[in-house]
Design a protein around this motif. Structure first.
Motif, PDB file in Angstrom:
ATOM      1  N   LYS A  32      -7.685  -0.601  10.103  1.00  0.00           N
ATOM      2  CA  LYS A  32      -6.568  -0.335   9.193  1.00  0.00           C
ATOM      3  C   LYS A  32      -5.620   0.751   9.697  1.00  0.00           C
ATOM      4  O   LYS A  32      -4.434   0.728   9.408  1.00  0.00           O
ATOM      5  N   CYS A  60       1.441   1.725   0.752  1.00  0.00           N
ATOM      6  CA  CYS A  60       0.262   0.903   1.000  1.00  0.00           C
ATOM      7  C   CYS A  60       0.798  -0.336   1.731  1.00  0.00           C
ATOM      8  O   CYS A  60       1.954  -0.345   2.148  1.00  0.00           O
ATOM      9  N   THR A 162      -8.173   4.378  -0.238  1.00  0.00           N
ATOM     10  CA  THR A 162      -8.104   3.457   0.899  1.00  0.00           C
ATOM     11  C   THR A 162      -9.338   2.559   0.929  1.00  0.00           C
ATOM     12  O   THR A 162      -9.233   1.340   1.102  1.00  0.00           O
ATOM     13  N   ARG A 168      -4.435   0.514   3.927  1.00  0.00           N
ATOM     14  CA  ARG A 168      -4.005   1.866   4.278  1.00  0.00           C
ATOM     15  C   ARG A 168      -3.224   2.452   3.117  1.00  0.00           C
ATOM     16  O   ARG A 168      -2.372   1.776   2.538  1.00  0.00           O
TER      17      ARG A 168
END
Lengths: 182, 182
Positions: A32, A60, A162, A168
């Motif tokens: 990620k 995000c 997360t 992320r």
């Protein structure tokens, strides 16, 4: 990766399949860090009386996650944290300009100019003071006010989000305006 | 300055007293430029969908005025204006750094490099383009979106509020965050 593939990979054993998926999940978490967080939300907190306000952007990867209550609660908590800690100036210690750090070190050195301590001891004290400076000015280094125990850092809060959201989560930027300052 | 003093000054004539007070008011307005606007309010506008947000600080002289609906409506209108005009970057043309203006002039010159026009004509065109740049990037120079006629500038809106509220009204600062930009 679907459930059937996981079951196949663990020879039809359900618990094994779950474990396989969880391990897969952890592997994904490491990946990620290279994925891009281009979605997210902008949120504001205005303190009662309207003399203090914060605007924050948290990223995000997808609009789907940005719309979850979980993500939105995180952003709200972060905005209130910035409002509550007047010294908050940077997202993380990586965002503090080198010149600011050097200036801080200089001030600490002058504060201790008349102390007859070995240079390496003084340097250790300076490192400690700088660490406190980061804790005061860098959002991610701060203890989470709302938690109250002093043991949860904002960084932990973001890391936990997360892990839960499987995307992320990045604090992009914030500002804090207070009437009468500057 | 009370009403009795005004009546005395106009020998008991009510209309004269009103005129006296209005003239006095105008004189006060000129003086206001030197008074300090240290109170005010911080306000936010978050566009539906939470991908775009604005935080703005507008100053006035007293908390009394800051709490009026009139002042608060002005601040709300200004926040929405910044949200609505993506190019808004500065409070006024005085806030545009000299380097930015020079860069703009350079771009305009290059755009017209192959036009065989006298230098003074080109300079006039450049001035015109720069004026449009201010109108796009400087909040006070922009036409007030909500008005729609294109005839009311944000500057006028602030000046009118100053006159009504009888206090200095100053747009101190703002930020505009949009998810995915920068």
């Amino acid at each position: 990766m679907d459930c059937k593939a996981a079951l196949d990979a663990s020879n039809g054993d359900m618990e094994g399949a779950v474990e396989y998926l969880r391990k897969k999940g952890l592997a994904d978490a490491a990946k990620k860090a290279h994925r891009e967080a281009r979605d997210g939300m902008v949120s504001a907190y205005i303190h009662p009386g309207s003399k203090l306000g914060v605007l924050i952007e948290v990223n995000c990867e997808t609009d789907f996650v940005a719309r979850t209550g979980d993500f939105q609660q995180l952003v709200k908590d972060l905005a209130m944290q910035v409002a509550g800690v007047a010294t908050t100036a940077y997202v993380s210690r990586e965002h503090v300009p080198a010149a600011v750090i050097e200036k801080e070190r200089e001030i600490y050195r002058e504060q201790m100019a008349d102390q007859k301590k070995p240079a390496q001891v003084l340097e250790k004290i300076i490192d400690g003071k700088l660490e406190r400076f980061y804790t005061e000015t860098c959002l991610l280094d701060q203890p989470f006010l709302k938690d109250g125990s002093g043991k949860v850092k904002i960084k932990d809060l973001v890391d936990q989000a997360t892990a839960r959201l499987q995307e992320r989560v990045v604090v992009k930027r914030f500002v804090r305006f207070q009437v009468g300052e500057a």
